[in-house]
Design an enzyme around this catalytic site. Structure first.
Site, mmCIF file in Angstrom:
data_model
loop_
_atom_site.group_PDB
_atom_site.id
_atom_site.type_symbol
_atom_site.label_atom_id
_atom_site.label_comp_id
_atom_site.label_asym_id
_atom_site.label_seq_id
_atom_site.Cartn_x
_atom_site.Cartn_y
_atom_site.Cartn_z
ATOM 1 N N ILE A 40 89.132 -126.195 -16.354
ATOM 2 C CA ILE A 40 87.551 -126.181 -16.271
ATOM 3 C C ILE A 40 86.830 -125.026 -16.993
ATOM 4 O O ILE A 40 85.571 -124.785 -16.817
ATOM 5 C CB ILE A 40 87.237 -125.563 -14.600
ATOM 6 C CG1 ILE A 40 87.845 -124.278 -14.288
ATOM 7 C CG2 ILE A 40 87.826 -126.653 -13.776
ATOM 8 C CD1 ILE A 40 87.657 -123.719 -12.953
ATOM 9 N N LYS A 41 87.394 -124.493 -18.180
ATOM 10 C CA LYS A 41 86.766 -123.588 -19.050
ATOM 11 C C LYS A 41 85.836 -124.112 -19.997
ATOM 12 O O LYS A 41 85.780 -125.455 -19.770
ATOM 13 C CB LYS A 41 87.939 -122.640 -19.481
ATOM 14 C CG LYS A 41 88.518 -121.775 -18.807
ATOM 15 C CD LYS A 41 87.755 -120.574 -18.147
ATOM 16 C CE LYS A 41 88.295 -119.862 -16.895
ATOM 17 N NZ LYS A 41 89.798 -119.538 -16.882
#
Ligand SMILES: *Cc1c(COP(=O)(O)O)cnc(C)c1O
Length: 375
Positions: free
Chosen positions: A186-187
Site C-alpha cells: 500500500i505504499k
C-alpha cells in the site's frame, strides 16, 4: 436529506496494479529466474537515478531499517531515539538487533519527530535518531540533522511514507545520512513487498548488500548476473532479506508510472484539503502537495468523541478508515514510564481517510460529506 449509502466498499488503501506490472511478472516467470537477479539490478539502477545516489533493495521496509542499523554498527544496548507515533515496524527493526528504542514525542502540527523532545532523551548510549516522515512530510528534518551533528549521532530516516516527497528542492532519500523506504502493498509504490536503503556511503551500502544475502560477501554482484558464489567468505551476521526478481519487476513498472501514481495521490489530497480545511472541529496536517507525496490522509478532530462518531458514520457507509498509529509506548514490549503528551493526544483525535490512486474526486466528495454529516 436522505441518501442511500452505496454498497460499494471504499477501501482505505490499495495496491494499484496495471497490465504493465502483470506483463513484467509473467516475463520473469517465463524466464524461470525468480530469485534475486538482473531485474533487481535494473530496479536498483532506476532507484539510484531517481534519488541521485545508490539504493540497495531488500525484502521489506522493516528489513531495510534493521540492515541499516546493523551496517552502521549499532550494537546490542545502543539507544535509538524514534517517535512513538509510527508503525511498530520501526521499533521492531531496532530491537531485532538488540538495540533499545527510546520513544520520543512528535510535533503537534506535523506529527513528525519533535526535536525539542529528542534533545532531552539523548544519553551516552544514543547512536541514532530515527525520524519517521509521517504521512509523507518530513517535519523539521533540518533540525533533526542539526541535533544529530551536534551530538555526533547519525540519522536513519524511516521514509516509508515519503517516497517521492521533496524537501527544500531535494528528493527525500537523495540527501542526508541514510533513508529507508518500503514498497509494501500500500505504499506510494509497491513491489508487493519490498524496501530499499539509500545512502552516499559506499562502504555502508556494501555491508547492507552482504547482510541481505546471509552475509555472503560480494554475492550481490554475481546475483545481478543471475549467478551465485560457491567459494565464499562470511564474517558477519546476515539475513535472507534480499529482493526477488518478481518483486523488482513490479517495482520497475510502478516507478515508470510514478508520475501518474504520485500526482493522483496529490490531487486527491488537495481535494480533501479543499473540502475539509474550513470545517469546524477538524484540523489537517499543513502539507504543500506540490512537494509532499502523501501515503495516508490523516485528519484530527478537536475531541475523541467527535472522532468516534465520525468513525461510526464511515462504517455505516462502508468507508474504511485507519488509526495511524497506536503509539508504540502503549504496547507491552515498548512501554515507557513517561508520558508523551503530543503522541497521546494525537492518537485520541486522529483518523485516516481513504487514499489510493484508484479513488476519484467523487469518492472524496462522498467521504467528506459523510465526515461532515451532510446526510
Ligand atoms: C510500512 C512501514 C514500515 C515498514 O515497511 P514494511 O515494508 O511493511 O516492512 C516502516 N515504517 C513505517 C512508518 C511504515 O509505514
Amino acid at each position: 436529506m436522505e441518501k442511500i449509502a452505496p454498497n460499494k466498499l471504499t477501501r482505505l488503501s490499495k495496491s494499484v496494479i496495471s497490465d504493465l506490472e502483470k506483463q513484467a511478472v509473467i516475463k520473469v516467470l517465463d524466464n524461470g529466474f525468480l530469485g534475486m537477479g538482473s531485474e533487481v539490478k535494473e530496479f536498483e539502477d532506476m532507484l539510484s537515478d531517481f534519488f541521485g545516489r545508490p539504493a540497495v533493495c531488500v525484502s521489506n521496509g522493516t528489513a531495510a531499517l534493521q540492515l541499516a542499523l546493523q551496517a552502521y554498527g549499532v550494537s546490542p544496548g545502543d539507544e535509538v531515539i524514534v517517535q512513538s507515533l509510527t508503525y511498530v515496524a520501526s521499533f521492531q527493526a531496532i530491537t531485532a538487533i538488540g538495540a533499545i528504542p527510546v520513544a520520543c514525542d512528535v510535533d503537534p502540527e506535523t506529527l513528525c519527530m519533535n526535536w525539542r523532545d529528542v534533545e532531552k532523551r539523548i544519553t551516552k548510549k544514543t547512536k541514532v535518531l530515527m525520524p519517521v516522515h509521517y504521512s509523507g512530510g518530513v517535519g523539521e528534518l533540518d533540525n533533526i540533522y542539526r541535533i544529530a551533528k551536534n551530538n555526533h549521532l547519525i540519522v536513519i530516516e524511516d521514509a516509508a511514507h515519503a517516497f517521492g516527497t521533496t524537501y527544500k528542492g531535494l528528493r527525500v532519500g537523495g540527501f542526508g545520512d541514510i533513508a529507508c523506504f518500503s514498497f509494501d502493498g500500500i505504499k506510494n509504490i509497491t513491489c508487493g513487498e519490498g524496501g530499499c536503503v539509500v545512502s552516499s556511503d559506499l562502504d555502508f551500502l556494501n555491508k547492507v548488500r552482504n547482510a541481505r544475502l546471509l552475509g555472503v560477501e560480494n554475492d550481490s554482484q554475481k546475483r545481478y548476473l543471475n549467478k551465485r558464489s560457491w567459494d565464499f567468505e562470511v564474517s558477519n551476521q546476515g539475513w535472507r532479506y534480499h529482493m526477488s526478481n518478481i518483486m523488482a519487476a513490479i517495482g520497475i513498472e510502478q516507478l515508470k508510472r510514478f508520475t501518474y501514481l504520485s500526482k493522483k495521490r496529490q490531487k486527491l489530497a488537495l481535494q480533501y484539503t479543499k473540502l475539509l480545511s474550513n470545517v469546524e472541529g477538524i484540523t489537517l496536517i499543513d502539507h504543500n502537495y506540490d512537494h509532499v507525496v502523501p501515503h495516508i490522509f490523516t485528519i484530527r478532530f478537536s475531541s475523541q468523541s467527535q472522532r468516534d462518531h465520525v468513525m461510526e458514520r464511515l462504517k455505516d457507509n462502508h468507508i474504511q478508515f485507519g488509526l495511524h498509529y497506536k503509539p508504540n509506548h502503549f504496547l507491552s514490549k515498548y512501554r515507557t514510564h513517561y508520558i508523551l503528551k503530543n503522541v497521546e493526544l494525537a492518537y485520541s483525535q486522529l483518523l485516516s481517510l481513504p487514499l489510493h490512486p484508484d479513488l476519484e474526486d467523487s469518492d472524496i466528495d462522498f467521504i467528506c460529506d459523510i465526515v461532515q454529516k451532510k446526510y
